[in-house]
Write a protein that holds these residues in place. Structure first.
Motif, short mmCIF file in Angstrom:
data_model
loop_
_atom_site.label_atom_id
_atom_site.label_comp_id
_atom_site.label_asym_id
_atom_site.label_seq_id
_atom_site.Cartn_x
_atom_site.Cartn_y
_atom_site.Cartn_z
N PRO A 16 -3.80 22.67 -28.96
CA PRO A 16 -4.66 22.97 -27.81
C PRO A 16 -4.37 22.04 -26.63
O PRO A 16 -3.91 20.92 -26.81
N LEU A 17 -4.67 22.53 -25.45
CA LEU A 17 -4.48 21.77 -24.21
C LEU A 17 -5.11 20.40 -24.34
O LEU A 17 -6.27 20.28 -24.75
N ALA A 18 -4.35 19.34 -24.02
CA ALA A 18 -4.86 17.99 -24.23
C ALA A 18 -4.58 17.02 -23.08
O ALA A 18 -5.18 15.96 -23.01
N GLY A 19 -3.66 17.36 -22.19
CA GLY A 19 -3.30 16.45 -21.11
C GLY A 19 -4.46 16.17 -20.18
O GLY A 19 -5.25 17.06 -19.87
N ALA A 43 -11.90 27.90 -23.57
CA ALA A 43 -13.20 27.44 -24.05
C ALA A 43 -14.08 26.98 -22.89
O ALA A 43 -14.47 25.81 -22.81
N ASN A 44 -14.40 27.91 -21.98
CA ASN A 44 -15.36 27.63 -20.91
C ASN A 44 -16.74 27.53 -21.54
O ASN A 44 -16.90 27.65 -22.75
N ALA A 66 -12.32 22.38 -19.85
CA ALA A 66 -12.21 23.45 -20.85
C ALA A 66 -10.86 23.40 -21.55
O ALA A 66 -9.81 23.30 -20.91
N VAL A 67 -10.89 23.45 -22.86
CA VAL A 67 -9.67 23.45 -23.66
C VAL A 67 -9.13 24.88 -23.72
O VAL A 67 -9.89 25.84 -23.79
N VAL A 68 -7.81 25.00 -23.67
CA VAL A 68 -7.15 26.30 -23.73
C VAL A 68 -6.16 26.25 -24.89
O VAL A 68 -5.45 25.26 -25.05
N GLU A 69 -6.12 27.31 -25.69
CA GLU A 69 -5.17 27.36 -26.79
C GLU A 69 -4.67 28.79 -26.97
O GLU A 69 -5.32 29.74 -26.56
#
Length: 86
Positions: A16-19, A43-44, A66-69
């Motif tokens: 998942p997006l982490a930066g 994940a809004n 918000a995390v994006v995967e």
């Protein structure tokens, strides 16, 4: 519209997006390098799912933090944090 990439792309299929930059921005350029459509979840506060066709790229607006995967059985799905101006 002028688009400015702000950081390196992340493979959101691998993890998942982490930066820090990617989580802070509200605009991502997402490219699906797979040969099949990829399911991308944002994940809004109200989670949203979209499918990106094989070999395509789209801009996705998200909430800050918000995390994006992505989930695909094949190749990578890359997300690049961006800014824009008119």
């Amino acid at each position: 519209m002028i688009v400015n990439p702000l950081a390196e792309a992340e493979d959101i299929q691998a993890a998942p997006l982490a930066g820090t930059t990617a989580l802070a921005v509200t605009l991502l350029w997402i490219v699906n390098t797979a040969t099949t459509a990829s399911k991308v979840t944002v994940a809004n506060s109200v989670a949203a799912t979209l499918y990106i066709p094989a070999g395509e790229g789209v801009f996705v607006e998200k909430e800050r933090g918000a995390v994006v995967e992505a989930s695909t059985a094949a190749s990578s799905v890359w997300a690049t944090p961006c800014a824009y101006s008119n």
